[in-house]
Design a protein around this motif. Sequence first.
Motif, PDB file in Angstrom:
ATOM      1  N   VAL A  35       0.829  -1.203   0.000  1.00  0.00           N
ATOM      2  CA  VAL A  35       0.000   0.000   0.000  1.00  0.00           C
ATOM      3  C   VAL A  35       0.863   1.253   0.000  1.00  0.00           C
ATOM      4  O   VAL A  35       1.975   1.264   0.531  1.00  0.00           O
ATOM      5  CB  VAL A  35      -0.959   0.036   1.218  1.00  0.00           C
ATOM      6  N   ASP A  36       0.345   2.295  -0.638  1.00  0.00           N
ATOM      7  CA  ASP A  36       0.830   3.660  -0.435  1.00  0.00           C
ATOM      8  C   ASP A  36      -0.167   4.248   0.553  1.00  0.00           C
ATOM      9  O   ASP A  36      -1.188   4.823   0.184  1.00  0.00           O
ATOM     10  CB  ASP A  36       0.863   4.421  -1.757  1.00  0.00           C
ATOM     11  N   MET A  37       0.117   4.030   1.831  1.00  0.00           N
ATOM     12  CA  MET A  37      -0.890   4.106   2.895  1.00  0.00           C
ATOM     13  C   MET A  37      -1.663   5.416   2.915  1.00  0.00           C
ATOM     14  O   MET A  37      -2.896   5.433   2.904  1.00  0.00           O
ATOM     15  CB  MET A  37      -0.221   3.866   4.245  1.00  0.00           C
ATOM     16  N   LEU A  38      -0.976   6.522   2.971  1.00  0.00           N
ATOM     17  CA  LEU A  38      -1.639   7.804   3.195  1.00  0.00           C
ATOM     18  C   LEU A  38      -2.245   8.384   1.926  1.00  0.00           C
ATOM     19  O   LEU A  38      -2.929   9.409   1.987  1.00  0.00           O
ATOM     20  CB  LEU A  38      -0.660   8.780   3.835  1.00  0.00           C
TER      21      LEU A  38
ATOM     22  N   HIS B 231      -6.690   2.888  -6.507  1.00  0.00           N
ATOM     23  CA  HIS B 231      -7.156   3.683  -5.374  1.00  0.00           C
ATOM     24  C   HIS B 231      -8.302   2.960  -4.674  1.00  0.00           C
ATOM     25  O   HIS B 231      -9.252   2.500  -5.317  1.00  0.00           O
ATOM     26  CB  HIS B 231      -7.612   5.061  -5.836  1.00  0.00           C
ATOM     27  N   VAL B 232      -8.206   2.859  -3.341  1.00  0.00           N
ATOM     28  CA  VAL B 232      -9.210   2.132  -2.570  1.00  0.00           C
ATOM     29  C   VAL B 232     -10.006   3.064  -1.663  1.00  0.00           C
ATOM     30  O   VAL B 232     -11.236   3.032  -1.636  1.00  0.00           O
ATOM     31  CB  VAL B 232      -8.546   1.012  -1.735  1.00  0.00           C
ATOM     32  N   SER B 233      -9.324   3.922  -0.895  1.00  0.00           N
ATOM     33  CA  SER B 233     -10.001   4.779   0.075  1.00  0.00           C
ATOM     34  C   SER B 233      -9.063   5.911   0.451  1.00  0.00           C
ATOM     35  O   SER B 233      -7.978   6.060  -0.122  1.00  0.00           O
ATOM     36  CB  SER B 233     -10.397   3.962   1.316  1.00  0.00           C
ATOM     37  N   ASP B 234      -9.459   6.745   1.414  1.00  0.00           N
ATOM     38  CA  ASP B 234      -8.593   7.844   1.844  1.00  0.00           C
ATOM     39  C   ASP B 234      -7.292   7.324   2.434  1.00  0.00           C
ATOM     40  O   ASP B 234      -6.234   7.925   2.261  1.00  0.00           O
ATOM     41  CB  ASP B 234      -9.304   8.731   2.880  1.00  0.00           C
ATOM     42  N   VAL B 235      -7.380   6.207   3.162  1.00  0.00           N
ATOM     43  CA  VAL B 235      -6.211   5.530   3.728  1.00  0.00           C
ATOM     44  C   VAL B 235      -6.338   4.046   3.406  1.00  0.00           C
ATOM     45  O   VAL B 235      -7.431   3.478   3.513  1.00  0.00           O
ATOM     46  CB  VAL B 235      -6.124   5.731   5.254  1.00  0.00           C
ATOM     47  N   ALA B 236      -5.247   3.437   2.977  1.00  0.00           N
ATOM     48  CA  ALA B 236      -5.192   1.979   2.813  1.00  0.00           C
ATOM     49  C   ALA B 236      -4.023   1.497   3.656  1.00  0.00           C
ATOM     50  O   ALA B 236      -2.862   1.670   3.291  1.00  0.00           O
ATOM     51  CB  ALA B 236      -5.007   1.596   1.348  1.00  0.00           C
ATOM     52  N   ALA B 237      -4.325   0.918   4.819  1.00  0.00           N
ATOM     53  CA  ALA B 237      -3.283   0.619   5.797  1.00  0.00           C
ATOM     54  C   ALA B 237      -2.603  -0.716   5.552  1.00  0.00           C
ATOM     55  O   ALA B 237      -1.383  -0.825   5.700  1.00  0.00           O
ATOM     56  CB  ALA B 237      -3.863   0.657   7.212  1.00  0.00           C
ATOM     57  N   VAL B 238      -3.362  -1.726   5.211  1.00  0.00           N
ATOM     58  CA  VAL B 238      -2.798  -3.065   5.001  1.00  0.00           C
ATOM     59  C   VAL B 238      -3.808  -3.880   4.210  1.00  0.00           C
ATOM     60  O   VAL B 238      -5.022  -3.650   4.311  1.00  0.00           O
ATOM     61  CB  VAL B 238      -2.456  -3.737   6.347  1.00  0.00           C
ATOM     62  N   ILE B 239      -3.332  -4.821   3.408  1.00  0.00           N
ATOM     63  CA  ILE B 239      -4.198  -5.650   2.575  1.00  0.00           C
ATOM     64  C   ILE B 239      -3.817  -7.119   2.747  1.00  0.00           C
ATOM     65  O   ILE B 239      -2.637  -7.460   2.881  1.00  0.00           O
ATOM     66  CB  ILE B 239      -4.100  -5.230   1.088  1.00  0.00           C
ATOM     67  N   ARG B 240      -4.821  -7.977   2.742  1.00  0.00           N
ATOM     68  CA  ARG B 240      -4.626  -9.418   2.742  1.00  0.00           C
ATOM     69  C   ARG B 240      -5.682 -10.051   1.843  1.00  0.00           C
ATOM     70  O   ARG B 240      -6.742  -9.469   1.584  1.00  0.00           O
ATOM     71  CB  ARG B 240      -4.736 -10.011   4.160  1.00  0.00           C
ATOM     72  N   GLY B 241      -5.422 -11.284   1.406  1.00  0.00           N
ATOM     73  CA  GLY B 241      -6.381 -12.002   0.590  1.00  0.00           C
ATOM     74  C   GLY B 241      -7.529 -12.568   1.414  1.00  0.00           C
ATOM     75  O   GLY B 241      -7.431 -12.718   2.632  1.00  0.00           O
ATOM     76  N   ARG B 242      -8.630 -12.898   0.733  1.00  0.00           N
ATOM     77  CA  ARG B 242      -9.765 -13.585   1.344  1.00  0.00           C
ATOM     78  C   ARG B 242      -9.825 -15.004   0.786  1.00  0.00           C
ATOM     79  O   ARG B 242      -9.532 -15.237  -0.381  1.00  0.00           O
ATOM     80  CB  ARG B 242     -11.070 -12.840   1.049  1.00  0.00           C
ATOM     81  N   ARG B 243     -10.225 -15.938   1.628  1.00  0.00           N
ATOM     82  CA  ARG B 243     -10.213 -17.343   1.223  1.00  0.00           C
ATOM     83  C   ARG B 243     -11.094 -17.627   0.027  1.00  0.00           C
ATOM     84  O   ARG B 243     -10.773 -18.482  -0.807  1.00  0.00           O
ATOM     85  CB  ARG B 243     -10.640 -18.216   2.408  1.00  0.00           C
TER      86      ARG B 243
END
Length: 283
Positions: A31-34, A50-62
């Motif tokens: 992520v480019d967090m800020l 682009h996801v949201s105002d802040v993207a802090a961390v990402i992981r996959g879903r099963r």
Amino acid sequence: MRAELVSADTAGVFHGEGAFWDDATGSVRFVDMLRGDVLTSDDASVRRSHVSDVAAVIRGRRDGGYVVAIERGFALTDENLAIVTEIPVFRERTARMNEGACDAAGRFYCGSMAYDTRADGGRMYRLDPDLSVHVVMGRVTIPNGLVWSDAGTTALHADTGEGVIWAYDFDLSTGEFGDRRPFVRFDGTKGMPDGMSIDDEGGVWVALWGGGAVHRYAPSGALDLVVTVPAMNVTSCAFGGPDRRTLYITTSRQGLADPEPHAGGLFAIQTEVAGAPVHAFGG
């Protein structure tokens, strides 16, 4: 050992964070967090979403798609990183999510912090597969790097503000943190602990904010390897590649008085040991 720049395309990243290897696409995501963006690096090219105002961390879903910690909550996305569900967690505009990971049961944890980095200004939250949210830890300052060792019975969590990696007794059946003890303490002279990863021998790899390096610590807590990085603010590290023997490393431009040519870049190094599997979110 010295890490090498993966791609010059990441030179525009301000605050790279939260690296993880996405088995579904065979690429590293971070992520480019800020700026609220997820970056995908594949074959030396980088795509920005682009996801949201802040993207802090990402992981996959099963079952496909991703879970992302956004400024004040969580979001579930589809395979193209479009948000399909938002889960608000707190309302305080003085705080944001910072870093997290999933346990073997598919629960997603993320710590929050105050924007002014005041002591004890954050909490650790747990998002369960049923999308319920629980506070599992209070009074954290800059929560970072969460990994599990000893078959999931020990959780290692760094607080950059305190300069300590804590080892917690962990109950995998309930997702609760128990008694803690220091795993490694830092005095700041060689940086402070940020994001972490763990290998299949139990070695803990720690990105050093302000230290220009990643350290590997043996299960005993003894330092046994140093990877130098040509950027001062090293933020996270994650094993990837088909054999999980490539360590990817993110960096940041945040807080730098003088520009560094490669700050914000994504780096990598080949390792002799393989990384432990990274768990997906069960929801």
